[in-house]
Design a protein around this motif. Structure first.
Motif, PDB file in Angstrom:
ATOM      1  N   GLY A 167       0.829  -1.195   0.000  1.00 31.69           N
ATOM      2  CA  GLY A 167       0.000   0.000   0.000  1.00 31.69           C
ATOM      3  C   GLY A 167       0.864   1.245   0.000  1.00 31.69           C
ATOM      4  O   GLY A 167       2.096   1.164  -0.068  1.00 31.69           O
ATOM      5  N   ILE A 193      -3.488  -0.235 -11.889  1.00 32.04           N
ATOM      6  CA  ILE A 193      -2.536   0.144 -10.840  1.00 32.04           C
ATOM      7  C   ILE A 193      -1.491   1.017 -11.513  1.00 32.04           C
ATOM      8  O   ILE A 193      -0.552   0.532 -12.126  1.00 32.04           O
ATOM      9  CB  ILE A 193      -1.907  -1.096 -10.174  1.00 32.04           C
ATOM     10  CG1 ILE A 193      -2.989  -1.977  -9.575  1.00 32.04           C
ATOM     11  CG2 ILE A 193      -0.913  -0.668  -9.096  1.00 32.04           C
ATOM     12  CD1 ILE A 193      -2.464  -3.261  -8.955  1.00 32.04           C
ATOM     13  N   GLN A 196       1.258   5.334  -8.968  1.00 37.37           N
ATOM     14  CA  GLN A 196       1.219   5.141  -7.523  1.00 37.37           C
ATOM     15  C   GLN A 196       2.613   4.788  -7.012  1.00 37.37           C
ATOM     16  O   GLN A 196       3.412   4.197  -7.737  1.00 37.37           O
ATOM     17  CB  GLN A 196       0.277   3.999  -7.129  1.00 37.37           C
ATOM     18  CG  GLN A 196      -1.184   4.204  -7.471  1.00 37.37           C
ATOM     19  CD  GLN A 196      -2.028   3.049  -6.963  1.00 37.37           C
ATOM     20  OE1 GLN A 196      -2.061   2.736  -5.774  1.00 37.37           O
ATOM     21  NE2 GLN A 196      -2.715   2.381  -7.877  1.00 37.37           N
ATOM     22  N   LEU A 198       3.998   2.407  -4.145  1.00 35.88           N
ATOM     23  CA  LEU A 198       3.518   1.326  -3.296  1.00 35.88           C
ATOM     24  C   LEU A 198       4.673   0.744  -2.490  1.00 35.88           C
ATOM     25  O   LEU A 198       5.730   0.429  -3.049  1.00 35.88           O
ATOM     26  CB  LEU A 198       2.876   0.217  -4.136  1.00 35.88           C
ATOM     27  CG  LEU A 198       1.622   0.606  -4.917  1.00 35.88           C
ATOM     28  CD1 LEU A 198       1.190  -0.539  -5.821  1.00 35.88           C
ATOM     29  CD2 LEU A 198       0.492   0.987  -3.953  1.00 35.88           C
ATOM     30  N   CYS A 214      -5.043  -2.566  -4.559  1.00 41.17           N
ATOM     31  CA  CYS A 214      -4.341  -1.379  -5.047  1.00 41.17           C
ATOM     32  C   CYS A 214      -4.976  -0.802  -6.312  1.00 41.17           C
ATOM     33  O   CYS A 214      -4.586   0.267  -6.771  1.00 41.17           O
ATOM     34  CB  CYS A 214      -2.884  -1.704  -5.332  1.00 41.17           C
ATOM     35  SG  CYS A 214      -1.952  -2.255  -3.893  1.00 41.17           S
TER      36      CYS A 214
END
Length: 229
Positions: A167, A193, A196, A198, A214
């Motif tokens: 996350g 996804i 991002q 992560l 996600c």
């Protein structure tokens, strides 16, 4: 899917290449030694001979031409500063430019936790390594590529557990390289996804379940013409 891996001779790179190939993807990558070319060719993986630290963006673009996504797993592990700059900072920027030249929209970077080894009194060259990694991340997030940054916690060569935590913010403990490669394989096959950062750690959720969390749902259009989550 056609995946080009910079860092394919590293431990995560090799594991990722094998998992993608077994899934039926076309995998290629960059190697520095001709004997590595032969090893990968025997496994059905095409490679190009070259060194990201000295190649031009155009040379990298030629090697990656036709790929759907570039994955950058190369790293210096905190050695001499000029090597850190060439691999961990400038290499990422060069590869991102190559992606533009080759018409490859998706770019995934395997990076590090910002707080990795914070409990230790690190030598200056290793501190510099973490600073270079952060500069590379900033540069990539300011690009218009379809980027994804993955920050694994302390890497081990233990067998994978098949269970992770992933996350925007996770604890920094440890994780098997096998589980990192498995998670990355699933992430690459999920275009939702995207854009991002992560963080990835050992955890209690099955990898498929954790990765699915996600996924970002597309924004819904409102009557006024705006959007909402």
């Amino acid at each position: 899917m056609d995946v080009f891996i910079i860092g394919i001779t590293g431990r995560i790179g090799r594991l990722l290449a094998g998992k993608l190939r077994d899934r039926g993807d076309t995998v290629s990558g960059l190697v520095r030694r001709s004997r590595d070319e032969a090893d990968f060719a025997a496994s059905g993986i095409r490679t190009s001979l070259g060194d990201v630290s000295v190649m031009t963006p155009q040379e990298l673009a030629t090697a990656a031409e036709g790929a759907d996504v570039i994955v950058y797993t190369a790293g210096s592990n905190g050695g001499a500063r000029h090597v850190t700059e060439a691999i961990d900072r400038d290499g990422v920027a060069k590869a991102a430019e190559a992606a533009h030249l080759a018409g490859v929209r998706r770019f995934t970077l395997v990076s590090v936790f910002p707080e990795a080894w914070r409990e230790r009194d690190l030598p200056e060259d290793e501190e510099y390594y973490f600073a270079a990694k952060k500069e590379a991340e900033v540069s990539l997030t300011h690009s218009d590529l379809d980027w994804l940054i993955l920050r694994p916690s302390l890497l081990t060569d233990e067998p994978g557990t098949g269970r992770i935590a992933i996350g925007p913010a996770e604890l920094h403990e440890q994780i098997s390289r096998h589980d990192v490669a498995t998670a990355l394989t699933l992430i690459l096959h999920e275009p939702r996804i995207s854009r991002q950062i992560l963080e990835l750690n050992e955890g209690g959720s099955p990898i498929e379940t954790a990765v699915a969390r996600c996924i970002r749902s597309p924004a819904r259009r409102t009557k006024s013409g705006g959007s909402e989550p």
